[in-house]
Design a protein around this motif. Structure first.
Motif, short mmCIF file in Angstrom:
data_model
loop_
_atom_site.label_atom_id
_atom_site.label_comp_id
_atom_site.label_asym_id
_atom_site.label_seq_id
_atom_site.Cartn_x
_atom_site.Cartn_y
_atom_site.Cartn_z
N ARG A 2 -65.31 5.61 19.26
CA ARG A 2 -64.94 5.13 20.58
C ARG A 2 -63.71 4.23 20.48
N ARG A 3 -62.70 4.49 21.32
CA ARG A 3 -61.50 3.66 21.40
C ARG A 3 -61.32 3.24 22.84
N PRO A 4 -61.79 2.04 23.23
CA PRO A 4 -61.71 1.61 24.63
C PRO A 4 -60.31 1.69 25.19
N ASP A 5 -59.30 1.46 24.34
CA ASP A 5 -57.92 1.49 24.82
C ASP A 5 -57.46 2.90 25.16
N LYS A 6 -58.23 3.92 24.75
CA LYS A 6 -57.87 5.31 25.01
C LYS A 6 -58.63 5.90 26.19
N ILE A 7 -59.62 5.18 26.73
CA ILE A 7 -60.42 5.72 27.83
C ILE A 7 -59.57 5.74 29.10
N ALA A 9 -58.57 5.85 33.02
CA ALA A 9 -59.07 4.93 34.04
C ALA A 9 -60.24 5.46 34.85
N ASP A 10 -60.19 6.74 35.28
CA ASP A 10 -61.25 7.24 36.15
C ASP A 10 -62.35 7.97 35.38
N ALA A 11 -62.38 7.82 34.06
CA ALA A 11 -63.47 8.37 33.25
C ALA A 11 -64.53 7.30 33.05
N SER A 12 -65.78 7.74 32.96
CA SER A 12 -66.87 6.81 32.68
C SER A 12 -66.66 6.17 31.31
N LYS A 13 -66.98 4.88 31.22
CA LYS A 13 -66.88 4.20 29.93
C LYS A 13 -67.86 4.78 28.92
N GLN A 14 -68.86 5.52 29.41
CA GLN A 14 -69.85 6.13 28.54
C GLN A 14 -69.66 7.64 28.41
N ASN A 15 -68.48 8.16 28.73
CA ASN A 15 -68.28 9.60 28.65
C ASN A 15 -68.38 10.07 27.20
N TRP A 16 -68.93 11.27 27.03
CA TRP A 16 -69.28 11.73 25.69
C TRP A 16 -68.05 12.05 24.85
N VAL A 17 -66.93 12.36 25.48
CA VAL A 17 -65.73 12.67 24.71
C VAL A 17 -65.29 11.45 23.90
N ASP A 18 -65.18 10.30 24.57
CA ASP A 18 -64.77 9.09 23.86
C ASP A 18 -65.84 8.56 22.92
N LEU A 19 -67.10 8.84 23.23
CA LEU A 19 -68.19 8.32 22.41
C LEU A 19 -68.43 9.17 21.16
#
Length: 309
Positions: A2-7, A9-19
């Protein structure tokens, strides 16, 4: 990782791609908006509605077609979004909500984006050729609409109309895949779907209206302004009436009308809740259209099984 700086804006903070997705493929999945799946649902629902509408009385819809349309919606929505990001790569870097997208942020090159687009289109072609010949030609014609939409915001305040033409094409294609032809019911459903898209995407566009003015692109949000709720009432009324008409034409029974009443209440809730200056609320209301689509689908399927009034 997970890279919070790459999420985005309109994606969920818990989206599976970033996680969970491997870092190397995350930019490609984000080009396809897989981290923001609501668009896939909004593209898929008209096709599922139409397949269910065309099913024989007393039978469930063709599950194989449901699966094919699901895969097709995923890859063709991804292809459309990739094309949109290619076309908007210079604009997106100037908009807060979109500046972290893979192209403006430099996570992928333009050539890599084109190759990803080609791969998705190829998978979409493999899906399309599983259908009958009429549906194949009908589906191929939709590529014209897909190609026009990313550029519509440059020349008209109605890009949402062009999005509606493309996003609701499944209302025609689903019926054609089942029956090998077209009829009045899917055409009326298509009109209703276009009105639905005009409504929900106008809500979505209100998130970007200040940036859109600065960079010189157009939207129905800018055109309607403070009159947005009035326009939404008109669009959503057309949506409900068209869906009711398509169901009536094929003889759907009581459950359809019951669930359509619930779907209509949901649209009324959207209009009553809307604050066009609250971007977070606009995004929430936009995403809530998944529930509208689900209610309509359950109603159509249920309407095939109960004795008429």
């Amino acid at each position: 990782m997970r890279r919070p700086d790459k999420i985005i804006a309109d994606a969920s903070k818990q989206n599976w791609v970033d996680l969970y997705a491997p870092v190397a493929i995350q930019p490609y999945l984000k080009l396809s908006r897989i981290d923001r799946p609501i668009g896939t649902w909004l593209l898929l629902f008209p096709g599922l509605w139409s397949i269910a509408l065309a099913a024989p009385v007393g039978e469930i819809p063709d599950l194989q077609l449901f699966i094919l349309f699901g895969i097709g919606a995923l890859v063709m929505r991804g292809a459309g979004c990739t094309l949109n990001d290619i076309a908007d790569r210079d604009f997106d870097g100037q908009v807060e909500r979109t500046r972290k997208r893979p192209l403006p942020s430099g996570q992928v090159t333009l050539m890599q984006a084109y190759l990803w687009l080609a791969l998705q289109c190829f998978v979409g072609l493999l899906i399309l050729i599983q259908f009958n010949l009429f549906a194949i030609f009908l589906g191929a014609a939709s590529l014209i609409l897909v190609a026009i939409y990313p550029f519509a915001k440059r020349f008209t305040y109605w890009p949402q109309f062009f999005l509606g033409l493309a996003f609701n094409y499944g209302a025609l294609l689903g019926w054609a895949a089942v029956t090998g032809n077209l009829g009045s019911a899917p055409i009326i459903m298509y009109v209703g779907g276009i009105a639905w898209t005009l409504g929900y995407d106008t809500i979505y566009a209100h998130q970007d209206k200040e940036d859109d003015v600065l960079i010189g692109i157009k939207s129905t949000a800018l055109k309607f302004g403070q009159n947005t709720k009035i326009w939404l009432m008109g669009f959503y009324a057309i949506t409900v009436l068209a869906l009711l008409a398509s169901g009536y034409i094929v003889g759907l029974t009581a459950p359809f009308y019951t669930f359509m009443a619930g779907a209509a209440v949901h649209l009324i809730w959207q209009i009553r809740s809307l604050d066009i200056d609250d971007g977070d609320l606009c995004l929430l209301l936009f995403k809530s259209n998944k529930f509208f689509g689900t209610l309509v689908l359950i109603g159509i399927i249920g309407g095939k099984f109960v004795v008429p009034f």
